[in-house]
Design a protein around this motif. Structure first.
Motif, PDB file in Angstrom:
ATOM      1  N   ALA A  31       0.734  -1.348   0.063  1.00 17.96           N
ATOM      2  CA  ALA A  31      -0.295   0.025  -0.032  1.00 17.96           C
ATOM      3  C   ALA A  31       0.793   1.101   0.157  1.00 17.96           C
ATOM      4  CB  ALA A  31      -0.931  -0.089   1.125  1.00 17.96           C
ATOM      5  N   ASP A  32       0.658   2.030   0.995  1.00 17.90           N
ATOM      6  CA  ASP A  32       1.019   3.199   1.306  1.00 17.90           C
ATOM      7  C   ASP A  32       2.040   4.196   0.197  1.00 17.90           C
ATOM      8  OD1 ASP A  32       0.664   4.457   4.544  1.00 17.90           O
ATOM      9  OD2 ASP A  32      -0.454   2.952   3.165  1.00 17.90           O
ATOM     10  N   PRO A  35       6.739   4.213   1.100  1.00  8.55           N
ATOM     11  CA  PRO A  35       7.060   2.857   1.556  1.00  8.55           C
ATOM     12  C   PRO A  35       8.026   2.810   3.087  1.00  8.55           C
ATOM     13  CG  PRO A  35       8.406   3.409  -0.205  1.00  8.55           C
ATOM     14  CD  PRO A  35       7.772   4.174  -0.083  1.00  8.55           C
ATOM     15  N   ALA A  38       5.447   3.453   5.518  1.00  7.86           N
ATOM     16  CA  ALA A  38       4.175   2.811   5.624  1.00  7.86           C
ATOM     17  C   ALA A  38       3.869   1.888   6.828  1.00  7.86           C
ATOM     18  CB  ALA A  38       3.980   2.075   4.326  1.00  7.86           C
ATOM     19  N   PRO A  59       4.092  -3.565   2.530  1.00  9.87           N
ATOM     20  CA  PRO A  59       5.193  -3.545   1.167  1.00  9.87           C
ATOM     21  C   PRO A  59       6.376  -4.544   1.557  1.00  9.87           C
ATOM     22  CG  PRO A  59       4.540  -1.225   1.794  1.00  9.87           C
ATOM     23  CD  PRO A  59       3.855  -2.157   2.888  1.00  9.87           C
ATOM     24  N   GLY A 184       4.395   0.084  -2.766  1.00 13.75           N
ATOM     25  CA  GLY A 184       3.752   1.272  -1.762  1.00 13.75           C
ATOM     26  C   GLY A 184       4.254   2.526  -2.450  1.00 13.75           C
TER      27      GLY A 184
END
Length: 338
Positions: A31-32, A35, A38, A59, A184
């Protein structure tokens, strides 16, 4: 014993809450946007890869790439610091990624032995070709998943029936977006794709009446030439440039043909794929010395375009293949009489 110990270590690590990869059938995802920051509790990323729905909880931090296209996509996304190892190049790494590549451990010249791969303690394995997850590669993706090791296989390498019916540049861009989401960094994917789209458009714009030019894509073989067929990397590159593939009627990415058929179709341009195992120079020598082929217009006119094998695979080098073909055929429309 050593291999069992490494597998045991991976199994214990897979159970740890901060590094667990939650997989449906095989690994991927993350995601985010940043990284480095995250959180471990970030929402999982869901990706469908080669027909397999997968989820990755966070990640990956210790990825191993197998095959050049996968490696260079990771480097192009600025993810060298997430790579615990890499293997299997077809050519020298692109100059713009050389410094980053030098920081990544090279596990083997080709596919690493299973023990060598596991010693890197990967949390993610990313390959470009189906063989990357075969007996000579990382092994079955489901087996990796049981250890909490995520995986991703390039769409171009998916086994049937999940392989795209006809590979396009959009499939490459989907792969880049998938990998960026998994690690991410989605904004990096959009920047890279925008640059590649602009270069592809500029290359296609160089060609006048490109569709009138017939192109033979000769990959390998002298007894029976392996030619670029309708639906793989070669076909994708020819389609992006706008030329006519002389063997678009053949199925698959590559297909065996015959020299009599080549002579009958009399292509305007011949792409000579340059690989260490079958060089463009050797191909040129063969054509110019062949009793029949040396009389083809493309041969007498030396209308050859040399493209490295690595630029014919689905990856960030795709644009280099398109640019090379566009440059090679630019201005040839009138000269061929088409």
């Amino acid at each position: 014993m050593r291999e069992r110990a490494v597998w045991s270590t991976l199994s214990r690590r897979a159970a740890a809450p901060l590094t667990a990869l939650v997989l449906l059938l095989a690994g991927c995802g993350a995601a985010d946007d940043d990284p480095a920051t995250a959180p471990a509790s970030a929402a999982p990323v869901n990706v469908t890869n080669c027909g397999t729905p997968v989820t990755v909880a966070a990640p990956p931090k210790r990825a191993v790439t197998l095959n050049q296209p996968a490696t260079e996509i990771m480097l192009a996304l600025g993810l060298a610091d997430r790579m615990a190892g890499t293997a299997y190049l077809d050519d020298a790494i692109l100059p713009e990624y050389a410094d980053a590549y030098a920081t990544v451990p090279v596990l083997a010249k080709e596919y690493p032995a299973r023990e060598k791969l596991l010693e890197a303690e990967p949390d993610f394995v990313y390959g470009s070709f189906q063989s990357a997850f075969g007996d000579e590669g990382a092994g079955d993706r489901a087996g990796l998943a049981k250890l909490g090791v995520g995986s991703y296989l390039s769409p171009a390498g998916c086994p049937a029936p999940h392989r795209p019916a006809k590979l396009t540049t959009d499939h490459v861009f989907t792969e880049i977006r998938d990998i960026a989401a998994i690690f991410g960094v989605p904004e990096r994917a959009e920047k890279l794709i925008a640059d590649q789209r602009a270069r592809l458009a500029a290359a296609a714009d160089r060609i006048d009446d490109a569709a009138k030019l017939s192109v033979l894509w000769w990959d390998a073989g002298t007894d029976a030439p392996s030619v670029g067929a309708c639906c793989g990397g070669p076909g994708m590159i020819m389609s992006a440039v706008g030329v006519t593939n002389a063997f678009a009627d053949l199925t698959g990415a590559w297909a065996d043909s015959g020299w009599e058929t080549v002579a009958d179709r009399d292509p305007d341009v011949i792409v000579l794929v340059d690989a260490t195992w079958d060089t463009a120079a050797a191909k040129r020598t063969f054509l110019t010395g062949h009793a029949t082929l040396r009389h083809l217009g493309a041969v007498t006119g030396q209308r050859f375009v040399v493209i490295p094998f690595s630029s014919t695979s689905a990856g960030v080098r795709l644009v280099l293949g398109v640019e090379a073909l566009a440059e090679g055929v630019a201005g040839l429309g009138e000269g061929t009489g088409r």
